[in-house]
Design a protein around this motif. Structure first.
Motif, PDB file in Angstrom:
ATOM      1  N   ALA A  11       0.838  -1.201   0.000  1.00  0.00           N
ATOM      2  CA  ALA A  11       0.000   0.000   0.000  1.00  0.00           C
ATOM      3  C   ALA A  11       0.876   1.255   0.000  1.00  0.00           C
ATOM      4  O   ALA A  11       0.563   2.245  -0.682  1.00  0.00           O
ATOM      5  N   GLU A  12       1.986   1.216   0.750  1.00  0.00           N
ATOM      6  CA  GLU A  12       2.923   2.336   0.762  1.00  0.00           C
ATOM      7  C   GLU A  12       3.522   2.541  -0.626  1.00  0.00           C
ATOM      8  O   GLU A  12       3.644   3.680  -1.097  1.00  0.00           O
ATOM      9  N   ILE A  13       3.863   1.465  -1.294  1.00  0.00           N
ATOM     10  CA  ILE A  13       4.402   1.551  -2.655  1.00  0.00           C
ATOM     11  C   ILE A  13       3.376   2.196  -3.582  1.00  0.00           C
ATOM     12  O   ILE A  13       3.703   3.082  -4.380  1.00  0.00           O
ATOM     13  N   ALA A  14       2.127   1.766  -3.482  1.00  0.00           N
ATOM     14  CA  ALA A  14       1.071   2.321  -4.340  1.00  0.00           C
ATOM     15  C   ALA A  14       0.873   3.813  -4.075  1.00  0.00           C
ATOM     16  O   ALA A  14       0.757   4.610  -5.025  1.00  0.00           O
ATOM     17  N   LEU A  15       0.841   4.211  -2.804  1.00  0.00           N
ATOM     18  CA  LEU A  15       0.630   5.625  -2.474  1.00  0.00           C
ATOM     19  C   LEU A  15       1.814   6.495  -2.892  1.00  0.00           C
ATOM     20  O   LEU A  15       1.617   7.615  -3.385  1.00  0.00           O
ATOM     21  N   THR A  16       3.024   6.008  -2.716  1.00  0.00           N
ATOM     22  CA  THR A  16       4.188   6.805  -3.141  1.00  0.00           C
ATOM     23  C   THR A  16       4.242   6.920  -4.657  1.00  0.00           C
ATOM     24  O   THR A  16       4.602   7.971  -5.177  1.00  0.00           O
ATOM     25  N   THR A  17       3.861   5.866  -5.350  1.00  0.00           N
ATOM     26  CA  THR A  17       3.830   5.922  -6.813  1.00  0.00           C
ATOM     27  C   THR A  17       2.772   6.919  -7.286  1.00  0.00           C
ATOM     28  O   THR A  17       3.019   7.707  -8.205  1.00  0.00           O
ATOM     29  N   LEU A  18       1.606   6.882  -6.667  1.00  0.00           N
ATOM     30  CA  LEU A  18       0.546   7.835  -7.006  1.00  0.00           C
ATOM     31  C   LEU A  18       0.989   9.264  -6.722  1.00  0.00           C
ATOM     32  O   LEU A  18       0.800  10.164  -7.552  1.00  0.00           O
ATOM     33  N   PHE A  19       1.602   9.487  -5.555  1.00  0.00           N
ATOM     34  CA  PHE A  19       2.088  10.823  -5.217  1.00  0.00           C
ATOM     35  C   PHE A  19       3.116  11.298  -6.236  1.00  0.00           C
ATOM     36  O   PHE A  19       3.029  12.413  -6.743  1.00  0.00           O
ATOM     37  N   PHE A  20       4.076  10.456  -6.558  1.00  0.00           N
ATOM     38  CA  PHE A  20       5.130  10.817  -7.509  1.00  0.00           C
ATOM     39  C   PHE A  20       4.530  11.186  -8.861  1.00  0.00           C
ATOM     40  O   PHE A  20       4.887  12.206  -9.457  1.00  0.00           O
TER      41      PHE A  20
END
Length: 120
Positions: free
Chosen positions: A92-101
């Motif tokens: 979930a952290e990976i998904a959120l950081t990718t979305l933010f980026f």
């Protein structure tokens, strides 16, 4: 709603969600130690770009695109090495950081186009 505002709100939503995820992960859901761990302080670090992102400051968008990569790397490492709920939270952290980026990069790109058109 314009693309620019979609990327702006996407960046805000993903950053706030990442802050909440970090707190919940390290204090309640899957802490390293029972009762919580000091890794919850990483949520405080995520507060650094929040005001600049909320206000739409280009400089904050630019440096936070590189800043968020540390959290992406943490998610990858914990997603690879942890198991159970902690592994799912890492994904979930990976998904959120990718979305933010993605939102940050696309917002800056769109902002440059808007400013170039306004300068004509």
């Amino acid at each position: 709603m314009t693309l620019r505002s979609m990327f702006h709100y996407g960046a805000i939503a993903s950053l706030v969600a990442l802050i909440l995820l970090s707190l919940a992960w390290e204090l309640v859901l899957a802490p390293l130690r029972p009762g919580g761990s000091f890794l919850a302080l990483k949520a405080v670090v995520l507060l650094l770009p929040l005001m600049g992102i909320l206000k739409g400051r280009v400089y904050t968008y630019q440096w936070s695109s590189m800043f968020i990569l540390a959290f992406f790397a943490e998610g990858v490492m914990r997603g690879w090495s942890d198991s159970g709920l902690s592994q799912k939270l890492a994904w979930a952290e990976i998904a959120l950081t990718t979305l933010f980026f993605a939102c940050v990069v696309l917002w800056v790109r769109n902002e440059r186009i808007v400013r170039a058109r306004a300068a004509r």
